[in-house]
Design an enzyme around this catalytic site. Structure first.
Site, mmCIF file in Angstrom:
data_model
loop_
_atom_site.group_PDB
_atom_site.id
_atom_site.type_symbol
_atom_site.label_atom_id
_atom_site.label_comp_id
_atom_site.label_asym_id
_atom_site.label_seq_id
_atom_site.Cartn_x
_atom_site.Cartn_y
_atom_site.Cartn_z
ATOM 1 N N ASP A 57 -0.981 -1.483 5.665
ATOM 2 C CA ASP A 57 -0.825 -0.966 7.025
ATOM 3 C C ASP A 57 -1.791 -1.682 7.970
ATOM 4 O O ASP A 57 -2.858 -2.124 7.571
ATOM 5 C CB ASP A 57 -1.141 0.542 7.067
ATOM 6 C CG ASP A 57 -0.091 1.359 6.318
ATOM 7 O OD1 ASP A 57 1.002 0.797 6.062
ATOM 8 O OD2 ASP A 57 -0.373 2.523 5.988
ATOM 9 N N GLU B 219 0.842 -1.192 0.000
ATOM 10 C CA GLU B 219 0.000 0.000 0.000
ATOM 11 C C GLU B 219 0.882 1.249 0.000
ATOM 12 O O GLU B 219 1.654 1.478 0.918
ATOM 13 C CB GLU B 219 -0.873 -0.031 1.274
ATOM 14 C CG GLU B 219 -1.679 1.225 1.498
ATOM 15 C CD GLU B 219 -2.330 1.214 2.901
ATOM 16 O OE1 GLU B 219 -2.196 0.197 3.612
ATOM 17 O OE2 GLU B 219 -2.939 2.233 3.251
ATOM 18 N N ASP C 34 -3.998 -0.819 9.819
ATOM 19 C CA ASP C 34 -5.058 0.088 10.275
ATOM 20 C C ASP C 34 -6.300 -0.117 9.406
ATOM 21 O O ASP C 34 -6.322 -0.992 8.547
ATOM 22 C CB ASP C 34 -4.579 1.551 10.231
ATOM 23 C CG ASP C 34 -4.154 1.982 8.830
ATOM 24 O OD1 ASP C 34 -4.446 1.242 7.856
ATOM 25 O OD2 ASP C 34 -3.512 3.042 8.704
ATOM 26 N N ASP D 54 -7.683 1.666 7.033
ATOM 27 C CA ASP D 54 -7.496 1.838 5.589
ATOM 28 C C ASP D 54 -6.782 0.640 4.981
ATOM 29 O O ASP D 54 -7.127 0.172 3.898
ATOM 30 C CB ASP D 54 -6.687 3.101 5.311
ATOM 31 C CG ASP D 54 -7.595 4.321 5.169
ATOM 32 O OD1 ASP D 54 -8.831 4.104 5.122
ATOM 33 O OD2 ASP D 54 -7.063 5.449 5.108
#
Ligand code: 28F
Length: 688
Positions: A547, A474, A549, A551
């Site tokens: 990541d 990403e 998280d 997103d």
């Protein structure tokens, strides 16, 4: 009393009939006289104009390359080959047993034999000339008027001693015949007088030619190489066991060289000795040499061979000969040899119930480490190719094949353990060849595909698929860290910028138009939907690295959806993984640990850092924030990382399908929880 001391008159008188004489006159300059030539050449062929065209050696001097292939060192030594080949013909035909070769300090080379001696009586067609003079001065004398023969055996072999004469500043011929010694001298092909009777001889018969190559043709510096002549002379003795060759050389010419001034070559078990000599000190696959000899009356169809297999790969050779003339370009006789060895070994494998193993063996597999000597004798050899170094006579193939085939069968059957060793060895060569071919194919395929790889892809350098991985990362900054953290040999990085298209709702056209996805498709190489081809997948593992998280989870779920919809086989076959980057870094004193989520962090606090205060806890905002070393250590290094394999059990497919429909809407939190729980379609913790 040996043959060499044989007095003139014995064998010769049998051949004194007119027919025999006229037939024998065909021989001059031709390697192998056609037995029919005397009959086919009509009187008309010998008319004056034909003689005029062929008479005179001027063309040879003007264009020596046409006759001996050049004017270099090789061509120079070809003069010797031409002369000794005539002596060998006489020996192979059973008329001579001793050949002498002598290199003198003044550059003269003489070759002699104890054969019948070139006839010195008047030539029937060239009234005022002796047969000897015709042979020495007429180009292609000896039935070469017959154009059929001229075409096939012309060229380098058997151009005739007249060519040697034309290219020698001085040439002397001595003929001992009928207890008389005759002599005729020439300069640059021109007779210096008629053939003269020198006197009586008792213990001598045969022909001796003494000549000095013309420096006007070969250059001032051109000289015979003693080493080369020595080898050429010796090889003739190896090739025909029935001859003795006496070598001598002026001592001054061989000073400090590895060539003796005098030597006698006689090798009754010829080719085998030759091979033993050639492969001395080399490791062999079998203890025994496969050799044999078949002698046919009159020489025609005779052959001899000696074969061994060398323990080193790639250093095999085949030295083949026809009528003792080397055939470095091979030809029909070598073809017969290859077929016999292949069929023989395969049939042997059959007999010992190993035909399956031998199924893929080719002649190359047998020949690549094979050290072989092959010598055939045939009456009218035809040579082919630019340098006439290739035997073209078709019959030779069958003669060699059937003779060697029989003997090879016996040889293999007689020593089963040796035969098995050979079979094992050749099968190994065949396996090796197939492996090399497969590697080459992989390299070729990947080279072709590389041409179409997306620019953003940092590909791995190893050619094959096995062990290779692609990280779909990403963002460009995480991509940069990953590129530094990777093992270039096996790990490829494809950075994706931002969110990819939600494929659950997109049309196929939209999907293909999407740059991110088309980059991904190109990098993977395996196609989508019905066009998916597992064999074309360029990596063994496809690893989604986002990541830790919300997103990141969203992007991961979009990607998984993409794979699930477009290439479910890739998931079914276990190629898709999720990387597990840490969210927290915990350290205390010298100790560091990484936690992938809150629960893991709490667990580490309870276990690894039990009872410690002042634990330093850092939270990574994203992959791009990690040092390459940290990223490698925690997420990418195959020895230390954790990967999640994405699996969809068969009975979970309907549920997965509905989950995809459900979750691909606008609820990222739900997706995040979903993946973190690794429910249904993202499970199975694996260490790779
Ligand atoms: C040093 C090189 O050239 N030896 C040769 C013979 C024997 C005969 C022969 C040669 C006659 C006319 C073709 C004798 N008697 N050594 C040699 N030895 N040529 S060359 O005949 C040539 C024919 O034209 C020979 C009976 N038949 C043949």
């Amino acid at each position: 009393m040996t043959d060499s001391d044989d007095l003139f008159g014995g064998k010769d008188t049998r051949k004194s009939s007119g027919a025999a004489q006229s037939n024998s006159t065909q021989k001059a300059g031709s390697k192998s006289p056609s037995p029919t030539r005397g009959k086919t050449a009509s009187e008309a062929d010998y008319d004056a104009s034909a003689i005029e065209v062929l008479e005179g050696l001027e063309p040879v001097r003007r264009r020596p390359g046409m006759y001996i292939g050049g004017t270099d060192e090789k061509a120079l030594h070809h003069l010797f080959a031409e002369v000794i080949d005539n002596s060998m013909d006489e020996a192979v035909a059973g008329h001579a047993s001793v050949i002498t070769v002598e290199l003198e300090a003044d550059g003269f080379l003489s070759v002699g034999d104890n054969g019948r001696g070139i006839p010195i009586d008047p030539h029937p067609k060239f009234k005022d000339k002796s047969a000897l003079e015709v042979i020495m001065t007429v180009l292609h004398a000896g039935g070469k008027f017959d154009s059929k023969v001229y075409d096939t055996s012309g060229g380098l072999h058997g151009v005739g001693v007249s060519v040697v004469n034309a290219l020698s500043e001085k040439l002397e011929v001595e003929v001992a015949r009928g207890q008389q010694l005759y002599r005729q001298d020439f300069a640059r092909g021109k007779p210096l007088g008629k053939v003269k009777l020198i006197g009586k001889v008792q213990n001598r018969r045969g022909t001796k030619v003494r000549f000095k190559p013309d420096h006007e043709i070969f250059g001032e510096a051109a000289k015979f190489s003693p080493a080369r002549l020595f080898r050429m002379a010796r090889s003739k003795a190896y090739l025909f066991g029935g001859v003795e060759i006496r070598w001598s050389c002026a001592p001054t010419l061989v000073e400090g060289m590895d060539v003796p001034a005098e030597a006698v070559f006689r090798f009754p078990s010829g080719l085998k000795d030759y091979l033993v000599n050639e492969i001395e000190g080399r490791e062999t696959v079998t203890d025994q040499i496969f050799s044999g000899k078949i002698e046919k009356e009159g020489g025609h169809g005779s052959l001899e061979w000696a074969i061994s297999w060398l323990g080193g790969v790639d250093d095999g050779f085949v030295n083949s000969y026809c009528n003792t003339i080397p055939t470095p370009e091979g030809g029909t006789h070598e073809q017969g040899l290859r077929i016999a060895l292949l069929r023989g070994l395969k049939d042997h494998a059959d007999r010992i119930n190993q035909s399956k193993r031998a199924a893929n063996i080719t002649t190359d597999d047998i020949m690549i480490t094979c050290a072989a000597m092959l010598s055939v004798f045939i009456r009218e050899p035809e040579f082919q190719g630019q340098t006439k170094d290739k035997l073209a006579t078709l019959e030779a193939s069958k003669i060699v094949e059937s003779a060697i085939r029989d003997a090879f069968d016996h040889w293999l059957a007689a020593a089963p353990s040796q035969a098995l060793k050979l079979l094992d060895w050749v099968v190994e060569r065949s396996d090796e060849r197939l492996r090399r071919r497969a590697d080459k194919e992989i390299a070729r395929k990947s080279a072709i595909r590389k041409l179409r790889l997306p620019g953003k892809l940092a590909d791995c350098s190893s050619a094959g698929t096995a062990g290779s991985e692609i990280f779909i990362v990403e963002g460009d900054s995480a991509g940069g860290s990953a590129k530094q953290a990777r093992d270039r040999a096996t790990q490829a990085i494809l950075p994706l910028r931002g969110k990819i298209l939600n494929v659950a709702s997109a049309t196929r056209d939209k999907l293909l138009a999407n740059q991110q996805l088309s980059d991904l498709l190109q990098a993977l190489g395996c196609g989508t939907g019905n066009h998916y081809r597992e064999d074309d997948l360029r990596y063994e593992r496809v690893i989604i690295m986002t990541d830790a998280d919300v997103d990141g989870a969203h992007i991961a779920s979009l990607l998984i959806t993409f794979f699930w919809r477009q290439m479910p086989k890739l998931i079914d076959n276990g190629h898709l993984f999720l990387a597990v980057p840490p969210l927290y870094r915990l350290s205390h004193g010298g100790k560091t640990a990484y936690a992938r989520d809150d629960a893991h962090k709490d667990e580490l606090m309870r276990t690894e850092f039990k009872g410690k205060s002042n634990i330093e806890i850092g939270r990574f905002k994203g992959l791009g924030e990690m040092m390459p070393g940290q990223l490698k250590e925690t997420t990418m290094d195959p020895r230390r990382r954790t990967l999640l394999r994405v699996v969809i059990p068969d009975d979970g497919k309907p549920a997965a399908e509905s989950a995809v429909e459900q979750l691909m809407g606008n609820r990222p939190e739900a997706r995040f929880a979903f993946i973190q729980e690794r429910a249904a379609f993202a499970t199975e913790l694996v260490d790779l």
